[in-house]
Design an enzyme around this catalytic site. Structure first.
Site, short mmCIF file in Angstrom:
data_model
loop_
_atom_site.label_atom_id
_atom_site.label_comp_id
_atom_site.label_asym_id
_atom_site.label_seq_id
_atom_site.Cartn_x
_atom_site.Cartn_y
_atom_site.Cartn_z
N ASN A 165 49.13 40.96 44.08
CA ASN A 165 49.51 42.56 44.08
C ASN A 165 49.08 42.99 45.23
O ASN A 165 47.94 43.38 45.54
CB ASN A 165 48.77 43.02 42.86
CG ASN A 165 48.96 44.59 42.82
OD1 ASN A 165 49.76 45.28 43.50
ND2 ASN A 165 48.27 44.99 41.98
N LYS A 170 49.36 46.02 46.26
CA LYS A 170 49.09 47.45 46.24
C LYS A 170 49.71 48.06 47.62
O LYS A 170 50.91 47.87 47.75
CB LYS A 170 47.54 47.72 45.85
CG LYS A 170 46.88 46.77 44.95
CD LYS A 170 45.53 47.13 44.68
CE LYS A 170 45.06 46.11 43.64
NZ LYS A 170 43.73 46.37 42.90
N HIS A 172 49.48 48.70 35.36
CA HIS A 172 48.13 48.48 36.24
C HIS A 172 47.27 49.44 36.02
O HIS A 172 47.59 50.64 35.91
CB HIS A 172 48.39 48.22 37.77
CG HIS A 172 47.39 47.80 38.41
ND1 HIS A 172 46.36 48.56 38.80
CD2 HIS A 172 47.12 46.42 38.84
CE1 HIS A 172 45.56 47.77 39.70
NE2 HIS A 172 46.01 46.45 39.52
N GLU A 178 45.45 51.00 37.94
CA GLU A 178 45.56 52.08 39.06
C GLU A 178 46.82 53.22 38.69
O GLU A 178 46.62 54.18 38.69
CB GLU A 178 45.52 51.60 40.21
CG GLU A 178 44.48 50.76 40.88
CD GLU A 178 44.33 49.67 41.68
OE1 GLU A 178 45.53 49.65 42.50
OE2 GLU A 178 43.59 49.22 41.84
N GLU A 188 42.59 42.30 33.33
CA GLU A 188 41.81 42.97 34.38
C GLU A 188 40.86 44.07 34.04
O GLU A 188 41.14 45.07 33.81
CB GLU A 188 42.85 43.39 35.66
CG GLU A 188 43.92 42.79 36.05
CD GLU A 188 44.63 43.16 37.29
OE1 GLU A 188 44.46 42.36 38.41
OE2 GLU A 188 45.07 44.54 37.53
N GLY A 195 38.54 45.13 42.83
CA GLY A 195 38.27 45.45 44.29
C GLY A 195 36.70 45.81 44.48
O GLY A 195 36.27 46.39 45.51
N SER A 216 38.60 40.73 41.75
CA SER A 216 37.87 40.03 42.58
C SER A 216 38.09 38.53 42.61
O SER A 216 37.11 37.67 42.81
CB SER A 216 36.41 40.42 42.48
OG SER A 216 36.45 41.62 42.79
P1 13P Z 1 41.43 42.70 43.42
O1 13P Z 1 41.70 41.32 43.50
O2 13P Z 1 41.30 43.23 44.86
O3 13P Z 1 40.03 42.74 42.72
O4 13P Z 1 42.45 43.53 42.56
C1 13P Z 1 42.86 43.09 41.60
C2 13P Z 1 44.03 43.71 41.12
O5 13P Z 1 43.96 44.84 40.72
C3 13P Z 1 45.40 42.91 40.96
O6 13P Z 1 46.36 43.63 40.16
#
Ligand code: 13P
Length: 250
Positions: free
Chosen positions: A9, A11, A94, A96, A166, A172, A213
């Protein structure tokens, strides 16, 4: 037997030129990995060029979100049919999107149905916040998210979906979840809820990823858990070492 599946992903990262240069860099390495399915999920504007660069490879392409309507006055959104020429997958719900754009469980459910109606594979994201985790609410909250996302779906439709667990506190942050705990939540809460809804046979067919992560260094620890079928990778999917990460998932 569930085939491992690792999706990146991206983003809101990489311009179209950067996206194309990057997939040209990783496509040969990724394409040689036969025992793991892989996909990249760039921003909307890069989907056509990335799909073009990956044509003829075994690497999938996904979008990061989607509207459920066929068309209409939804400024800034993309409809399912707009994604279909370029994508096999679409990430839905997601954390976010839920946090910053008020995406509700009901909207996620409608999006899953719309994606399936158009032959797209939804990657359905669920996961608890730090506060919920610390309050011991992980099971009830995540189970509720799964029930809401999969409401009114048939077992046959459910088998066409991928779920990504997640935990928000692991996204992150570099604080990846303990692989055993994450595997147990995936097995008992996510797959357990899917078994309640659709029966054990169906639940056993659905691929469930861990996200938060994930790195080339820790992916093997997650893959050792029998209930973890791959990963949804953020930051580590933006680097050429994403190929090493996918290879290490074999
Ligand atoms: P990270 O791997 O940067 O922690 O992000 C995970 C994520 O939100 C994937 O959708």
């Amino acid at each position: 037997m569930r085939k491992p599946f690792i999706a990146g992903n991206w983003k809101m990262n990489k311009t179209v030129d950067e996206a194309v240069a990057f997939v040209r860099q990783i496509r040969h390495g990724l394409n040689e990995i036969e025992r793991v399915d892989s996909a990249v999920c760039p921003p909307f504007v890069a989907l056509p060029a990335v799909a073009d660069a990956l044509r003829g490879t075994r690497i999938g392409v996904g979008a990061q979100t989607m509207h459920y309507a066929e068309s209409g006055a939804y400024t800034g959104e993309c409809a399912p049919a707009m994604l279909v020429p370029y994508c096999q997958y679409v990430i839905l719900g997601h954390s976010e999107r839920r946090a910053y754009y008020n995406e509700t469980d009901e909207a996620v459910n409608r999006k899953i149905k719309a994606a399936l109606a158009h032959g797209l594979t939804p990657i359905v994201c669920v996961g608890e916040s730090l506060a919920q985790n610390e309050a011991g609410e992980t099971h009830s909250f995540v189970s509720g998210q799964v029930r809401a996302a999969f409401a009114d779906l048939s077992a046959a439709q459910a088998t066409l979906c991928v779920v990504a667990y997640e935990p928000i506190w692991a996204i992150g942050t570099g604080k990846s979840a303990n692989p055993t705990s994450a595997g147990n939540i995936i097995g008992l809460t996510v797959r357990g809820t899917l078994a309640d809804l659709f029966g054990e046979d169906t639940a056993q067919q659905i691929r469930i990823q861990y996200g938060g992560s994930v790195s080339p260094e820790n992916i093997a620890d997650y893959m050792q858990h029998p209930d973890i079928d791959g990963a949804l990778v953020g930051g580590a999917s933006l680097k050429p070492s994403f190929v090493d990460l996918v290879r290490a998932a074999q």
